[in-house]
Scaffold this motif. Structure first.
Motif, PDB file in Angstrom:
ATOM      1  N   GLY A  53      15.204  56.256  14.934  1.00 43.77           N
ATOM      2  CA  GLY A  53      15.131  56.514  16.375  1.00 43.77           C
ATOM      3  C   GLY A  53      16.519  56.714  16.972  1.00 43.77           C
ATOM      4  N   GLU A  54      17.539  56.761  16.122  1.00 39.11           N
ATOM      5  CA  GLU A  54      18.920  56.923  16.616  1.00 39.11           C
ATOM      6  C   GLU A  54      19.030  58.289  17.343  1.00 39.11           C
ATOM      7  N   HIS A  55      19.592  58.250  18.573  1.00 41.48           N
ATOM      8  CA  HIS A  55      19.474  59.433  19.423  1.00 41.48           C
ATOM      9  C   HIS A  55      20.210  60.655  18.896  1.00 41.48           C
ATOM     10  N   HIS A  56      21.354  60.470  18.212  1.00 43.55           N
ATOM     11  CA  HIS A  56      22.077  61.642  17.699  1.00 43.55           C
ATOM     12  C   HIS A  56      21.249  62.379  16.653  1.00 43.55           C
ATOM     13  N   ILE A 111      22.238  69.670  20.682  1.00 44.72           N
ATOM     14  CA  ILE A 111      21.758  69.771  22.062  1.00 44.72           C
ATOM     15  C   ILE A 111      22.928  70.258  22.922  1.00 44.72           C
ATOM     16  N   GLU A 112      22.620  71.047  23.951  1.00 42.40           N
ATOM     17  CA  GLU A 112      23.669  71.711  24.727  1.00 42.40           C
ATOM     18  C   GLU A 112      24.601  70.711  25.409  1.00 42.40           C
ATOM     19  N   SER A 113      25.783  71.231  25.782  1.00 37.82           N
ATOM     20  CA  SER A 113      26.814  70.371  26.382  1.00 37.82           C
ATOM     21  C   SER A 113      26.359  69.738  27.697  1.00 37.82           C
ATOM     22  N   THR A 114      26.972  68.612  28.008  1.00 35.45           N
ATOM     23  CA  THR A 114      26.832  68.002  29.335  1.00 35.45           C
ATOM     24  C   THR A 114      27.605  68.893  30.308  1.00 35.45           C
ATOM     25  N   ALA A 118      19.401  63.235  28.014  1.00 32.63           N
ATOM     26  CA  ALA A 118      19.490  64.668  27.710  1.00 32.63           C
ATOM     27  C   ALA A 118      18.220  65.158  27.014  1.00 32.63           C
ATOM     28  N   LEU A 119      17.722  64.354  26.076  1.00 30.90           N
ATOM     29  CA  LEU A 119      16.517  64.773  25.346  1.00 30.90           C
ATOM     30  C   LEU A 119      15.330  64.892  26.301  1.00 30.90           C
ATOM     31  N   TYR A 120      15.210  63.918  27.182  1.00 30.56           N
ATOM     32  CA  TYR A 120      14.104  63.941  28.138  1.00 30.56           C
ATOM     33  C   TYR A 120      14.247  65.138  29.083  1.00 30.56           C
ATOM     34  N   ALA A 133      31.959  64.006  41.760  1.00 25.50           N
ATOM     35  CA  ALA A 133      31.518  64.879  40.666  1.00 25.50           C
ATOM     36  C   ALA A 133      30.007  64.722  40.453  1.00 25.50           C
ATOM     37  N   THR A 134      29.371  65.816  40.033  1.00 26.27           N
ATOM     38  CA  THR A 134      27.907  65.818  39.861  1.00 26.27           C
ATOM     39  C   THR A 134      27.552  66.266  38.452  1.00 26.27           C
ATOM     40  N   ILE A 135      26.642  65.564  37.821  1.00 24.54           N
ATOM     41  CA  ILE A 135      26.139  66.035  36.519  1.00 24.54           C
ATOM     42  C   ILE A 135      25.072  67.089  36.788  1.00 24.54           C
ATOM     43  N   LEU A 136      25.323  68.324  36.322  1.00 19.60           N
ATOM     44  CA  LEU A 136      24.335  69.388  36.507  1.00 19.60           C
ATOM     45  C   LEU A 136      23.355  69.433  35.344  1.00 19.60           C
ATOM     46  N   ARG A 137      23.825  69.004  34.172  1.00 18.06           N
ATOM     47  CA  ARG A 137      22.928  68.981  33.006  1.00 18.06           C
ATOM     48  C   ARG A 137      23.364  67.842  32.097  1.00 18.06           C
ATOM     49  N   PRO A 138      22.490  66.870  31.809  1.00 15.22           N
ATOM     50  CA  PRO A 138      22.892  65.799  30.896  1.00 15.22           C
ATOM     51  C   PRO A 138      23.034  66.337  29.467  1.00 15.22           C
TER      52      PRO A 138
END
Ligand code: TXA
Ligand code: MG
Length: 345
Positions: A283-286, A175-178, A320-322, A188-193
């Protein structure tokens, strides 16, 4: 899959000559070109069909190169934040700095003064960056708005033989970077989880993060086009269906060719009438993140009427997945009308 050093050296030569090369990182494959060359960078936009207002991330081999490409004032708030975030590099973190240096071509940053920098943690990416001795601008290696590529095969499915691909096998994170944006004026702002979670970022920065900005306000802004609503979507309609709605939905959609995706095998779905895929055993997220895009891409090739996926659980690790799925799925009401229509026929 192993890539020989001479293959990487050849790819590095292509980068130096202004060509586009696809390469693996630990997140997803990137479609890279020399970030100092306007002509080379424009080839990426053309290949992807990417709007020119959507900036690219610039990849570097080492943290020490940063000052060549980013204007940083010593002892400034941004410099201090960078210092605190540095332990997360190399890794799946992109930092957007307020001011790039002019050596990074304007087309890479879509005309913005800011620039997103990432130092990937993947031996092939690092070798390519070192051997080319260039900063490499690289978006995810997919056609614009389609699902990102996590294998060399995925890249080939999108671009055929038109580009050189360094095939390093499946990406370990998937999955793409944070993306975090730093500023002198704001927190600081998270633009993409991504796989670096909000909690990890908070642990490193002393100050609080800005609350994530609501989707609607982000739609047309250039500030974070990664937040564009339609993104990461397969051609086959994809819908969220909650686990407890599955039985009734499946009953209604009997005459459709449907595949369903669950996050965990733990509560096996008994109904065998429909093909069912699990992203992980526990169900482990990684594990879920690693398998998500590959599963969706494989099902997208199967000529189905629709794909349904359960909503990820709440919680920081699934943010991030959501985030990706909510941009990929269609409106639930169109699913209901589709299912109702077929149950009447
Ligand atoms: O894991 C990743 O980040 C992968 C690998 C290849 O590094 N790259 C990737 O790139 O996902 P891309 O282009 O698919 O997504 C990067 C997002 C874009 O949505 C873009 O709008 C945003 O980062 N971005 C890049 N530079 C920015 C900037 N200066 N300000 C705000 N957003 C920026
Ligand atoms: Mg992308």
């Amino acid at each position: 899959m192993s890539v020989h050093k001479t293959q990487i050296a050849n790819a590095a030569e292509l980068i130096r000559n202004g060509s586009v090369v696809a390469f693996p990182t630990e997140t997803v494959y990137g479609l890279g070109a020399d970030a100092t060359s306007d002509i080379a960078v424009k080839k990426i936009f053309q290949l992807k069909g990417r709007p020119a207002h959507n900036p690219l991330i610039v990849h570097l081999a080492h943290r020490e190169q940063l000052s060549e490409y980013v204007a940083l004032k010593q002892k400034s708030r941004v410099a201090e934040q960078l210092e605190r975030l540095s332990p997360l590099w190399p890794g799946p973190l992109t930092i957007v700095f307020p001011q790039k240096k002019s050596i990074i071509t304007d087309s890479a940053s879509a005309g913005l003064p800011s620039v997103g920098i990432r130092i990937p943690n993947h031996p092939i990416a690092t070798a390519l960056l070192e051997l080319s001795n260039r900063p490499i601008a690289a978006p995810s290696a997919n056609i614009s708005e389609y699902v990102s590529a996590t294998t060399g095969e995925h890249v080939k499915d999108c671009f055929g033989d038109s580009i050189h691909i360094l095939d390093g096998g499946p990406c370990s994170l998937g999955i793409e970077s944070t993306i975090i944006q730093l500023s002198e004026e704001h927190a600081a702002t998270i633009l993409r989880p991504g796989s670096i979670t909000r909690e990890q970022l908070k642990e490193h920065l002393v100050e609080e993060l800005s609350p994530i900005q609501p989707d609607n306000s982000m739609q047309e802004k250039v500030i974070a086009p990664g937040q564009l609503k339609k993104h990461y979507a397969p051609r086959t309609p994809l819908y969220f269906v909650e686990r407890d709605q599955h039985t009734s939905f499946m009953e209604a959609a009997k005459s459709l060719r449907v595949a369903r995706i669950f996050f965990s095998e733990q509560e096996k779905v008994r109904d065998a009438s429909m093909s069912t895929y699990y992203l992980s055993t526990s169900g482990e997220h990684h594990e879920c993140a690693k398998n998500l895009y590959a599963t969706i891409r494989a099902l997208d090739k199967a000529h189905l009427d629709l794909i349904v996926i359960e909503k990820p659980k709440q919680g920081p690790l699934f943010e991030a997945l959501y985030d990706r799925l909510k941009r990929a799925v269609k409106e639930p009401k169109t699913l209901l009308s589709l299912a109702e229509k077929t149950s009447i026929e």
